[in-house]
Design an enzyme around this catalytic site. Structure first.
Site, PDB file in Angstrom:
ATOM      1  N   HIS A 241       0.772  -1.246   0.000  1.00 56.18           N
ATOM      2  CA  HIS A 241       0.000   0.000   0.000  1.00 56.18           C
ATOM      3  C   HIS A 241       0.813   1.313   0.000  1.00 56.18           C
ATOM      4  O   HIS A 241       0.775   2.082  -0.956  1.00 56.18           O
ATOM      5  CB  HIS A 241      -0.917   0.025   1.224  1.00 56.18           C
ATOM      6  CG  HIS A 241      -1.791  -1.165   1.379  1.00 56.18           C
ATOM      7  ND1 HIS A 241      -2.842  -1.439   0.561  1.00 56.18           N
ATOM      8  CD2 HIS A 241      -1.756  -2.186   2.295  1.00 56.18           C
ATOM      9  CE1 HIS A 241      -3.452  -2.555   0.945  1.00 56.18           C
ATOM     10  NE2 HIS A 241      -2.800  -3.025   2.000  1.00 56.18           N
TER      11      HIS A 241
HETATM   12  C1  BDR Z   1      -3.134   1.119   5.148  1.00 57.13           C
HETATM   13  O1  BDR Z   1      -3.436   0.648   6.463  1.00 57.13           O
HETATM   14  C2  BDR Z   1      -2.267   0.311   7.135  1.00 57.13           C
HETATM   15  O2  BDR Z   1      -2.414  -0.909   7.803  1.00 57.13           O
HETATM   16  C3  BDR Z   1      -1.146   0.302   6.113  1.00 57.13           C
HETATM   17  O3  BDR Z   1       0.059   0.745   6.698  1.00 57.13           O
HETATM   18  C4  BDR Z   1      -1.631   1.261   5.060  1.00 57.13           C
HETATM   19  O4  BDR Z   1      -1.266   2.586   5.366  1.00 57.13           O
HETATM   20  C5  BDR Z   1      -3.746   0.168   4.158  1.00 57.13           C
HETATM   21  O5  BDR Z   1      -5.132   0.154   4.324  1.00 57.13           O
END
Ligand code: BDR
Ligand code: CA
Length: 312
Positions: A241
């Protein structure tokens, strides 16, 4: 070139995003990291941000600790995905360089007030609590901001923490609401795109094969982190992500999006933290977000690998 502040809640994928960004000093002039509670509590996200600087060979980048809880809602964490220390797959230790003195929100207000007009890019990899607090305290700071680039939101295939919400928005929807209204140009990289840019054994092996410490760290993180996401979403690989934010800053041509109207739902209920992304312009409201819906997965991994290769 971006004059860049990175607001983050490391977080396994945050660490990869940070290593990636710190490997590109010719394009990203990273001024500081600001941390927020999110994937794990603030003390751990602040330690992990300093660890990322250490691993990148940039231990002097100042790290300011910020909000230890969301604006209104009960705190939530994601240790089930990121591990109890926040960086699954690798051993953590106390970094040699301490936190910078002062609160992240004060740092943001001071820095953005002193900055030339529209000069600072803020990358946001966690809940948006710090910027919301800074905007509340000093609305004039928008003048210093060039752009906000957020990993946040979900539209086409639903959320990852509830059926409708993505984690960063669910963790502090009230903060996101303030940020979406602030008037600074915003680019969002939602699950719509991050779930299309997936690891494979070959992509992780290339990172490991670099032979440097950073490549091993990134590969170890991905080997531990990706299978959980793959299992949960029945996807052929794991998303990275937050690292898509770094890739977007370095090479926006890897991504495709549309300027649309986006709001976040901050009412408790099934839609809490959900993004209403008006992709088809049904509401005819002014666009406030460059919503990224697609990206070049191989181009992303080539760029990531090329940059991680530069690190110690
Ligand atoms: C986001 O949520 C967090 O767990 C990750 O670091 C990322 O920023 C993904 O949904
Ligand atoms: Ca994050």
């Amino acid at each position: 070139m971006h004059t860049l502040i990175i607001d983050t809640d490391p977080g396994a994928d945050d660490v990869i995003a940070l290593l990636f960004a710190l490997a590109a000093p010719e394009s990203l002039a990273v001024q500081a990291l600001t941390t927020v509670a999110g994937n794990v509590p603030l003390a751990k996200t602040s330690r992990n941000a300093r660890l990322a600087c250490e691993w990148a060979g940039r231990p002097k980048i100042p790290v300011y600790a910020g909000a230890d809880r969301p604006l209104q809602r009960t705190p939530i964490y994601a240790a089930n995905i990121h591990g109890s220390e926040g960086i699954t797959g690798v051993k953590v230790h106390e970094p040699a360089v301490p936190l910078a003195e002062g609160h992240a929100v004060d740092y943001l207000v001071r820095t953005l007030r002193a900055a030339p007009e529209k000069s600072v890019t803020l990358a946001m990899l966690g809940p948006q609590t710090n910027l919301a607090l800074a905007l509340e305290q000093a609305p004039d700071i928008v003048r210093g901001l060039r752009e906000l680039v957020l990993m946040a939101g979900a539209h086409f295939n639903g959320g990852n923490i509830t059926p409708t919400a993505e984690f960063n928005l669910f963790a502090d929807p009230h903060a996101a609401e303030a940020v979406l209204k602030c008037g600074v140009p915003i680019t969002m990289l939602p699950l719509d795109v991050t779930h299309k840019i997936l690891t494979s054994d070959e992509r992780i092996a290339r990172l490991r094969g670099l032979g440097n410490k950073a490549g091993t760290i990134v590969a170890d993180i991905l080997d531990a982190y990706a299978p959980q996401e793959m299992k949960h979403y029945q996807m052929p690989g794991g998303p990275v992500h937050d690292a898509t934010v770094t890739a977007y800053l370095l090479r926006p041509s890897l991504f495709q999006g549309r300027r649309i109207h986006v709001e976040v739902d901050s009412r408790e209920g099934m839609g809490f933290g959900q993004t209403a992304a008006d992709w088809h312009g049904s509401l005819n409201r002014p666009a406030n977000v460059n919503w990224i819906a697609d990206g070049d997965a191989q181009g992303f991994f080539d760029l990531l690998t090329e940059h991680i290769a530069r690190l110690p």
